[in-house]
Design a protein around this motif. Structure first.
Motif, short mmCIF file in Angstrom:
data_model
loop_
_atom_site.label_atom_id
_atom_site.label_comp_id
_atom_site.label_asym_id
_atom_site.label_seq_id
_atom_site.Cartn_x
_atom_site.Cartn_y
_atom_site.Cartn_z
N ASN A 166 0.84 -1.20 0.00
CA ASN A 166 0.00 0.00 0.00
C ASN A 166 0.87 1.25 0.00
O ASN A 166 1.78 1.39 0.83
N ASP A 218 1.52 3.17 3.19
CA ASP A 218 2.28 2.56 4.28
C ASP A 218 3.74 2.97 4.17
O ASP A 218 4.58 2.24 3.65
N ASP A 275 -5.30 -5.64 0.59
CA ASP A 275 -6.19 -5.08 1.59
C ASP A 275 -7.64 -4.92 1.15
O ASP A 275 -8.44 -4.33 1.87
N SER A 276 -8.00 -5.39 -0.02
CA SER A 276 -9.38 -5.27 -0.47
C SER A 276 -9.60 -6.24 -1.63
O SER A 276 -8.64 -6.80 -2.18
N SER A 320 -0.11 -7.07 3.52
CA SER A 320 -1.48 -6.70 3.86
C SER A 320 -1.46 -5.94 5.18
O SER A 320 -0.81 -6.36 6.14
N LYS A 321 -2.16 -4.83 5.23
CA LYS A 321 -2.27 -4.09 6.48
C LYS A 321 -3.21 -4.78 7.46
O LYS A 321 -3.21 -4.50 8.66
N ARG A 322 -4.05 -5.68 6.96
CA ARG A 322 -4.86 -6.51 7.84
C ARG A 322 -3.96 -7.53 8.52
O ARG A 322 -3.07 -8.05 7.88
N ALA A 381 -7.95 -10.92 6.03
CA ALA A 381 -6.63 -11.15 5.43
C ALA A 381 -6.55 -12.56 4.86
O ALA A 381 -6.04 -12.78 3.75
N TYR A 407 -8.57 -12.76 1.61
CA TYR A 407 -7.88 -12.17 0.47
C TYR A 407 -6.77 -13.10 -0.03
O TYR A 407 -6.55 -13.25 -1.24
#
Length: 470
Positions: free
Chosen positions: A142, A145, A167-168, A193-195, A281, A284
């Motif tokens: 991302n 980030d 992330d989506s 992933s930020k998740r 997460a 995805y």
């Protein structure tokens, strides 16, 4: 004699031609026999929230659990820091934070357009090693980030940098499309992933689905805001367009201020939302696995899943990852192998301690990629081949350059030492699995020995020579 002499140049040309042809053919074979390598980092994922490592409240990690069934699970993997930048750089370099000397301070300096501290150019990164060995290298992170900012050193060695992580649904589709379009040549991919990192905000549709699955409480009516739509309505801002304050994190990051720590419903809801982040997460990741299968390259792809650090969920009084206790340093490490490589697995669950610095040498060894000398990480393959039962006597980690707090930890088979700003906590792993009871006062000799050993490891920061890690 003349005819023989006249033939020599011709023979020389033919020999060269044959040598080149053999090289090209062998190179093509090597290319076709190579495996793709994907490293997936799920930010802030605690190891104890995966089904394969005992989490049973909800089925939130079916895809990671399935990957583990085709590979190796490291039950006691520990990060080298509890901050994103330092920990990820250990993965990228095979070096401890005191060696690579990169942390969140560097990321924040880069964000403010001040002079950042770059990774020493003499230190080679994981993607550099793969690119030098003929792999196509790609990064999906991302763009917001900045803790993984390319300028610090996280862009080094990549052929392509895509400004989105896992992330989506939209971003996982973009990653899947890239995989399908580039399935003809071996590649190395880093996907972040930020998740499940906070803030734990989800769409109303995701929240409703989670309520139906029983992951979150249907009847919660407290102050915690978990909806993107609701948060935007309350603040008159769009979450994704939010400015960073004070040049560090989004203001909504501190939404856990709404958690009333003395109200069990709030604490439970916070933990449930964290679990939902893990589940998203995992979901995805499942879509990317499906793309690999649709492209026909799933059995030609090694997938490593890990995290940079864990998260406290009020076990020690906070919702955070600013310390170096077990909740914040025990991370998942799962390696899913293609069918041919699974033949060498003799131990599918490794119990001995390993660390994130071990990822680089392990992937290099398995992939036939040359690795730098003088790195601290160790190749883990002897563990799953049952050639060795342990690789190190001590594991350690550092938040030494962090803005948050300066701390360190040292782990042996029996003891755990956590040092924070001059304060020491000592835990007996064998008799206190959760590492909650501080026995420092009743074990002064052990404490002294662990302190001395920690000081020995601290010296690696002053003696490390980047030139020797090339």
């Amino acid at each position: 004699m003349r005819s023989m002499r006249s033939r020599k140049p011709l023979l020389a040309v033919v020999s060269v031609f044959i040598a080149v042809l053999v090289f090209l053919i062998s190179g093509w074979k090597r290319d076709s026999d190579r495996y793709n390598v994907i490293v997936v980092s799920l930010d802030t994922l605690r190891a104890d929230h995966l089904g394969i490592l005992g989490f049973s409240k909800w089925d939130i990690s079916p895809n990671i659990d399935q990957l583990a069934s085709d590979g190796v699970v490291f039950e006691n993997a520990f990060s080298t820091a509890s901050v994103t930048t330092a920990s990820h750089m250990a993965i990228f370099t095979g070096l401890y934070p005191l060696e690579h000397r990169i942390s969140d301070v560097n990321a924040i300096s880069a964000r403010k357009e001040e002079l950042p501290g770059f990774l020493d150019t003499k230190i080679k990164t994981l993607p550099q090693l793969f690119r030098e060995s003929g792999f196509r290298t790609v990064r999906f992170v991302n763009s917001r980030d900045y803790f993984l900012d390319a300028s610090i050193g996280f862009g080094r060695g990549f052929d392509e940098l895509f400004p989105f992580g896992m992330d989506s649904l939209a971003s996982t589709k973009a990653i899947s499309d890239w995989v399908k379009e580039n399935s003809g040549k071996p590649f190395f991919a880093f996907i972040h992933s930020k998740r499940p990192h906070g803030p734990f905000l989800f769409s109303d549709r995701e929240l409703e689905a989670a309520r139906l699955k029983g992951i979150i409480n249907k009847n919660y009516s407290g102050p915690i805001v978990s909806s993107f739509e609701k948060w935007s309505e309350l603040t008159e801002k769009n979450f994704w367009a939010n400015n960073f304050i004070p040049g560090i994190v989004p203001d909504c990051y501190f939404f856990d201020d709404k958690v009333r720590r003395n109200v069990s419903g709030d604490v439970l809801m916070h933990r449930q939302l964290y679990a939902l982040g893990v589940h998203k997460a995992d979901e995805y990741l499942g879509r990317i696995v499906s793309a690999l299968k649709e492209s026909g390259i799933y059995e030609k792809t090694l997938i490593l899943v890990t995290s940079d650090h864990g998260e406290q969920l009020l076990e020690r009084g906070s919702f955070s990852h600013i310390h170096l206790f077990r909740e914040e340093t025990h991370v998942p490490l799962v390696i899913r192998f293609p069918l041919d490589l699974r033949k060498g697995i003799r131990e599918a669950r490794v119990a001995s301690d390993v660390q994130s610095v071990d990822i680089l040498p392990t992937l290099a060894k398995v992939s036939g990629v040359s690795m730098p000398e003088n790195i601290s990480g160790k190749d883990l393959s002897p563990l799953w081949r049952k050639e060795k039962s342990e690789l190190r006597e001590y594991s350690h980690g550092w938040n030494s350059f962090s803005l948050i707090r300066r701390s360190a930890f040292l782990r042996s088979k029996k003891w755990v030492l956590v040092q924070e700003n001059g304060n020491f906590s000592l835990f007996d792993r064998e008799n206190d699995a959760e590492e909650k009871i501080n026995v420092a006062k009743s074990n002064p000799e052990v404490l002294q020995k662990m302190e001395e050993k920690l000081d020995e490891f601290r010296m690696i920061g002053t003696s490390f020579d980047p030139e020797r890690s090339r």
